[in-house]
Motif scaffolding. Structure first.
Motif, PDB file in Angstrom:
ATOM      1  N   UNK D 325       1.117   5.624   6.731  1.00 22.70           N
ATOM      2  CA  UNK D 325       0.168   4.804   6.589  1.00 22.70           C
ATOM      3  C   UNK D 325       0.120   4.091   5.244  1.00 22.70           C
ATOM      4  N   UNK D 326       0.436   2.689   5.349  1.00 18.49           N
ATOM      5  CA  UNK D 326       0.643   1.879   4.213  1.00 18.49           C
ATOM      6  C   UNK D 326      -0.650   0.949   3.741  1.00 18.49           C
ATOM      7  N   UNK D 327      -1.253   1.040   2.671  1.00 18.33           N
ATOM      8  CA  UNK D 327      -2.234   0.311   2.573  1.00 18.33           C
ATOM      9  C   UNK D 327      -1.963  -0.639   1.235  1.00 18.33           C
ATOM     10  N   UNK D 328      -2.325  -1.977   1.291  1.00 17.05           N
ATOM     11  CA  UNK D 328      -2.297  -2.603   0.338  1.00 17.05           C
ATOM     12  C   UNK D 328      -3.483  -3.105  -0.264  1.00 17.05           C
ATOM     13  N   UNK D 329      -3.546  -3.244  -1.458  1.00 15.58           N
ATOM     14  CA  UNK D 329      -4.778  -4.058  -2.260  1.00 15.58           C
ATOM     15  C   UNK D 329      -4.291  -5.316  -2.620  1.00 15.58           C
ATOM     16  N   UNK D 330      -5.168  -5.814  -3.330  1.00 14.16           N
ATOM     17  CA  UNK D 330      -4.920  -7.325  -4.047  1.00 14.16           C
ATOM     18  C   UNK D 330      -3.903  -7.177  -5.073  1.00 14.16           C
ATOM     19  N   UNK D 331      -3.713  -6.011  -5.778  1.00 16.82           N
ATOM     20  CA  UNK D 331      -2.930  -5.969  -6.862  1.00 16.82           C
ATOM     21  C   UNK D 331      -1.397  -5.605  -6.863  1.00 16.82           C
ATOM     22  N   UNK D 332      -1.044  -5.264  -5.584  1.00 18.03           N
ATOM     23  CA  UNK D 332       0.285  -5.000  -5.294  1.00 18.03           C
ATOM     24  C   UNK D 332       0.885  -6.262  -5.513  1.00 18.03           C
ATOM     25  N   UNK D 333       2.099  -6.288  -6.284  1.00 23.13           N
ATOM     26  CA  UNK D 333       3.004  -7.495  -6.472  1.00 23.13           C
ATOM     27  C   UNK D 333       3.991  -7.619  -5.300  1.00 23.13           C
ATOM     28  N   UNK D 334       4.476  -8.939  -5.101  1.00 23.30           N
ATOM     29  CA  UNK D 334       5.391  -9.245  -4.221  1.00 23.30           C
ATOM     30  C   UNK D 334       6.539  -8.486  -4.726  1.00 23.30           C
ATOM     31  N   UNK D 335       6.897  -8.456  -5.606  1.00 28.02           N
ATOM     32  CA  UNK D 335       8.029  -7.615  -6.087  1.00 28.02           C
ATOM     33  C   UNK D 335       8.020  -6.155  -5.821  1.00 28.02           C
ATOM     34  N   UNK D 336       7.228  -5.534  -5.972  1.00 26.97           N
ATOM     35  CA  UNK D 336       7.033  -4.150  -5.497  1.00 26.97           C
ATOM     36  C   UNK D 336       7.060  -3.927  -3.895  1.00 26.97           C
ATOM     37  N   UNK D 337       6.534  -5.242  -3.214  1.00 25.79           N
ATOM     38  CA  UNK D 337       6.483  -4.988  -1.645  1.00 25.79           C
ATOM     39  C   UNK D 337       8.027  -5.020  -1.369  1.00 25.79           C
ATOM     40  N   UNK D 338       8.779  -6.042  -2.082  1.00 27.74           N
ATOM     41  CA  UNK D 338      10.140  -6.228  -1.733  1.00 27.74           C
ATOM     42  C   UNK D 338      11.176  -5.219  -1.995  1.00 27.74           C
ATOM     43  N   UNK D 339      10.602  -4.482  -3.102  1.00 21.58           N
ATOM     44  CA  UNK D 339      11.475  -3.181  -3.416  1.00 21.58           C
ATOM     45  C   UNK D 339      11.438  -2.217  -2.367  1.00 21.58           C
ATOM     46  N   UNK D 340      10.187  -2.191  -2.137  1.00 23.31           N
ATOM     47  CA  UNK D 340       9.993  -1.139  -0.736  1.00 23.31           C
ATOM     48  C   UNK D 340      10.634  -1.443   0.365  1.00 23.31           C
ATOM     49  N   UNK D 341      10.458  -2.720   0.766  1.00 21.33           N
ATOM     50  CA  UNK D 341      11.422  -2.993   1.922  1.00 21.33           C
ATOM     51  C   UNK D 341      12.921  -2.798   1.687  1.00 21.33           C
ATOM     52  N   UNK D 342      13.338  -3.077   0.588  1.00 18.26           N
ATOM     53  CA  UNK D 342      14.755  -3.012   0.325  1.00 18.26           C
ATOM     54  C   UNK D 342      15.013  -1.634   0.374  1.00 18.26           C
ATOM     55  N   UNK D 343      14.226  -0.786  -0.033  1.00 17.67           N
ATOM     56  CA  UNK D 343      14.538   0.651   0.143  1.00 17.67           C
ATOM     57  C   UNK D 343      14.480   1.283   1.426  1.00 17.67           C
ATOM     58  N   UNK D 344      13.435   0.686   2.175  1.00 17.86           N
ATOM     59  CA  UNK D 344      13.257   1.170   3.675  1.00 17.86           C
ATOM     60  C   UNK D 344      14.577   0.496   4.499  1.00 17.86           C
ATOM     61  N   UNK D 345      15.131  -0.463   4.181  1.00 26.12           N
ATOM     62  CA  UNK D 345      16.099  -0.768   5.012  1.00 26.12           C
ATOM     63  C   UNK D 345      17.388  -0.297   4.713  1.00 26.12           C
ATOM     64  N   UNK D 346      17.398   0.111   3.451  1.00 27.82           N
ATOM     65  CA  UNK D 346      18.798   0.802   2.965  1.00 27.82           C
ATOM     66  C   UNK D 346      19.129   2.081   3.381  1.00 27.82           C
TER      67      UNK D 346
END
Lengths: 346, 346, 346, 346
Positions: D325-346
């Motif tokens: 379960x992944x939940x986003x609030x207003x304060x998450x930055x695009x940078x963190x999201x992209x870091x997560x995605x990079x890690x997920x794809x890695x």
């Protein structure tokens, strides 16, 4: 010589016979037995209240707690005396059945006056969200000390309640004893005096275990039924409650039994006036006597086989005064009363 | 032809006689009557449990709710089947007496299996402060659909409970009927099978209104007494509960009545096998029969004077199948059973 | 000139700064934030109680009701004074959270004496199943009338409680104000004086809304956590409670704020001694002053812009005496106090 | 890379500023602060409901439990889904605040359909005194699995409720996220869709801890106030709740924050579509994503510093699939999201 309580004796024969008469064949369960239809009609007739909601439960505490639960919100307070059964003898059943209501104690004695009631209600006048909110006024008739409210006193109390928009509930565990003393009608002592709901006791006056709960406003009926079931007080073989109440009311057995109990107490009280060093704490008005005497006299009675309660049953010096409570039911014989008196005087 | 419920019939004569025999003279109130001493000793003997805490109340719902209240914290959940009496027929008495516990439904049928129980318990494994906490396992014997857990099945359920440290409570409203079917001892069906507490039903098997609550661990005794009083279920004239239970147990009346009820149901079931278009929903194992038949056959029985319940009592087409519940108590006569069968076949 | 309550002022700057400092980034929810670890360690250190269970809630009523719920069985009574916050100002929260416990009022005044406590406990000695059972003793420090129990008085009360095996709970909504007056350690005023559990108020002394609940016996921890969640008092963004409490305790802000509040009240009281016709109802001991004055003087203050409460706020004659309650928090300025005094003397 | 919950982030700057702006001088306590007057007017305006009763509490569980307590009798059942917060995540707060009501689970999934609701209501049709009585329908919007009811779906549910005379309550902990997705007005999603009462969540969307409870029928107002105080949820320094809500609503901050949260989730979901072996369990509709992946991928993310919850967090084989379960609030930055995605794809 058993004067411990009017819940210690046997069933009145008329009640036992009614119960046995009902003990045959099949009957619908859970309160829709035809005997209950009779009982409802009987009670509505006796109380001149053709619309009243009428229910049966097996204990006086159930009657009080379920009726008060129906009349009280959890954030309200019930006004009652410090000695009231609901305060002293029901192990928080009222608090449990109301969902956490409070009891606000009126006056310091066994009977409340209209002035004391008004003062206690006014105590809670802030009316804001922080404090207890005003709830029902609970009146016990006969009181726990054997006293009786006159119709005028009842009317004065219910007038105060009405002024503040509060309902009134009468704990009538000894309703019949009071009625006999006041020599009035059930309607006089209830709705004509401003009472909204009551318990009509059977258990202490010749039944095995049955009390009626009566609401003069039938709007409470369905909620009461749900509360009774949720409290686990709805009998499946309800006919055995109905039959007791039918036997109790039919032919005036209830009044006859209460008359016998009251006159037993009167005979006992008359005899006690000759006992040296004995003083009445309250003038006996129904079937209970409270009298003080030196402890050595109590010890003498106790050793002689008399059974009754002391208020505050503690050890003490022989000449210290103690208070005894003597209760008569309909079944005590004149012989036993006279034996007790002989022992007391001896 | 009254097959509506086993709470519709009269008292067994032995019970009625015991009640009447107790109806004389004075007795201490509120559960300390000498008859209760006998009953306690009887039950401890019958269950081979000399330390058991034993109490009487007047309704099965009171027994269940007070016992579960004693075993359950308000933030815990009781594991039971969807059809259990505590879930379906007690108007939230368990929720009320536990202070707001939840019921977690195990399986989808009338009987739960050990695997279903384990799965449901595991469902709540998070163990954090947010979710319901695990509480007692409640087992109904005889089940609401007339089925019986074997000793092995009981043992399997209590083993799962024990593994998670959860107490087990047996709703024994029809305890005697199950005992007769299983032909085992009361100890076999309870503590030897891992049961911690139970109700021992009298009302549905020849009493007017009495159920025993039994805790094999007497540590629960005083709390139960307080809960019983607070619930308004402590009888002042307790002797009338004690006497029923004494008459019920003495000389094996309870087993005799249950045998009669079960064999009445067996006679009825045997006869029903010849009724055209009738199918058993469950194999009858005690004193209840669930069978489906076309609505026109039900209408025929109904018009002919047979009284029983339909599950889901709705209007419908004549050839639509409906399910009837037939319950036999000890008092149904062979004549009535045969009349019913004749009508059903007609 | 606002003297209505110590819950009307702003946050102390140190508390506000701590809250804002915590307002960044992600933190685990529901009480496992690292700031809470600090707070727990702080409080254990301050109270010299390395094992204590420590929790935060947002309101004083929550602290009282949850702590008493943990310490009280539904059939028990809490001993407290008639004026106690739990009796007068919490709309039955204690009754709700205890599942229907009763409050038994000790004495007639704001402070209870050991003799009064003993007498009230003895009142309930019957010990049978019918009456309320004895439960915790609740002590308020600072009392609702601004009085303070000395360490000797506290010790005397807890000794009585201990004698009867009853736990003691201290409502410490104004704990810091009392501590400053007594000039003792938190341990002295609590466990060394026999207190088992307490609330440590923050809200009235410079926080936005936070109170700690402390049990010196950690056995209560898990039950308290369940009760807090079930009462809906567990904050998801708990860091905002933790941060307030950290800012409050760190560097002694709590004591500094309480000192300021108490000395503000002392300045006010000193000035009031010169006001004609004014009499102190209680000798001010912390940050509250109760004084009576003629209504016309109150009217003068009221018209002049002073804000405070009257006890029993009713209409009346100009020369009738009324009682005002003046409360100082840390934030009242000397200027405002002097303005009020000038107005009062005018 | 914190995706554990939308209750883990900081306050929105506009909320924090509003809180600090309110932190000065004296204000009346207990909900009568002038800021609350503004908030009430704001909410009435936003909802086009000039008569609505509006209150603030600090937790979502308090909002749900107090609102349901007001709408539910203790013998009634609340209809909700098995996954609803009130069933799974509130440790019996609803049972506690309703005095022992039951929750009846509708359907088996996260969203209920009108047909499932009708079937569940009909299940309880006996309507007699034995069974649970029908009570409110509780709908969660956004659901616990991140799904959204369309206006048509809401209308269909409330129509069924209305047909049976049952009130409807909307758990709006993520109200703003749903509103943004549906792009409708608050009135459209509530009273125009047949909703009677709701919570309007602030905590998960940029506040520190505040939720509004709104009743479109103001007849519930006083009872709610009493219940809030009795539940210990009335803040003395209420301005700090009012100020959060004012800052939240003013200038559309609430919608802006929800838009940011939803679009953060959309960005994350879009990126996850490229992650090998990952499958969406539900189509993301607001700010929550449920996706399954092999455990070794989860382990990789976990080791890499990503924080989120697994449903059913148990040990298992590396190729076994787990659901995150992944939940986003207003304060998450695009940078963190992209870091997560990079890690997920890695």
């Amino acid at each position: 010589m058993y004067f411990a309580s009017d819940n210690s004796g046997p069933m009145h024969p008329a009640v036992a016979q009614a119960m046995m008469a009902a003990d045959a064949g099949f009957q619908p369960s859970y309160g829709i037995d035809p005997i209950m239809d009779d009982v409802r009609a009987q009670i509505r007739g006796i109380f001149e209240a053709p619309e009243a909601a009428v229910y049966l439960v097996a204990t006086g505490t159930a009657a009080n707690a379920l009726a008060l639960g129906t009349l009280t919100q959890p954030w309200q307070t019930v006004f009652c005396t410090p000695l009231s059964h609901i305060n002293v003898d029901e192990c928080h059943a009222p608090e449990f059945y109301t969902g956490g209501a409070k009891l606000s104690l009126v006056g310091t004695a066994d009977k409340m006056s209209a002035a004391e009631l008004r003062a206690r209600i006014e105590d809670w006048t802030r009316g804001d969200v922080h404090t207890s909110q005003r709830g029902p006024v609970q009146i016990t008739q006969v009181t726990e000390m054997g006293r009786i409210y006159t119709l005028e006193e009842l009317h004065a109390l219910t007038s105060v309640a009405r002024e503040y928009g509060l309902p009134t509930y009468l704990d009538g565990a000894r309703f019949a004893n009071a009625l006999v003393t006041l020599d009035c009608t059930p309607a006089d002592m209830t709705w004509k005096a401003g009472i909204d709901a009551l318990s009509l006791g059977g258990t202490k006056n010749g039944c095995a275990g049955v009390e009626a709960v009566i609401f003069f406003d039938p709007a409470h009926a369905w909620e009461f039924e749900l509360r009774r079931k949720r409290g686990a007080h709805l009998f499946s073989k309800h006919r055995y409650l109905s039959a007791q109440m039918r036997g109790y009311l039919e032919g005036g057995t209830w009044l006859e039994a209460a008359s016998a109990a009251n006159s037993n107490a009167a005979r006992l009280a008359a005899g006690l006036r000759d006992v040296p060093d004995l003083e009445f704490v309250e003038v006996p008005e129904a079937n209970m006597i409270f009298a003080s005497l030196p402890r050595h006299r109590h010890d003498h009675l106790h050793v002689g086989g008399a059974v009754y309660r002391l208020l505050g049953d503690r050890e003490g010096a022989a000449d210290e005064r103690v208070t005894m409570r003597l209760v008569c039911d309909w079944s005590i014989t004149h012989g036993l009363i006279d034996d007790f008196l002989a022992l007391a005087r001896g």
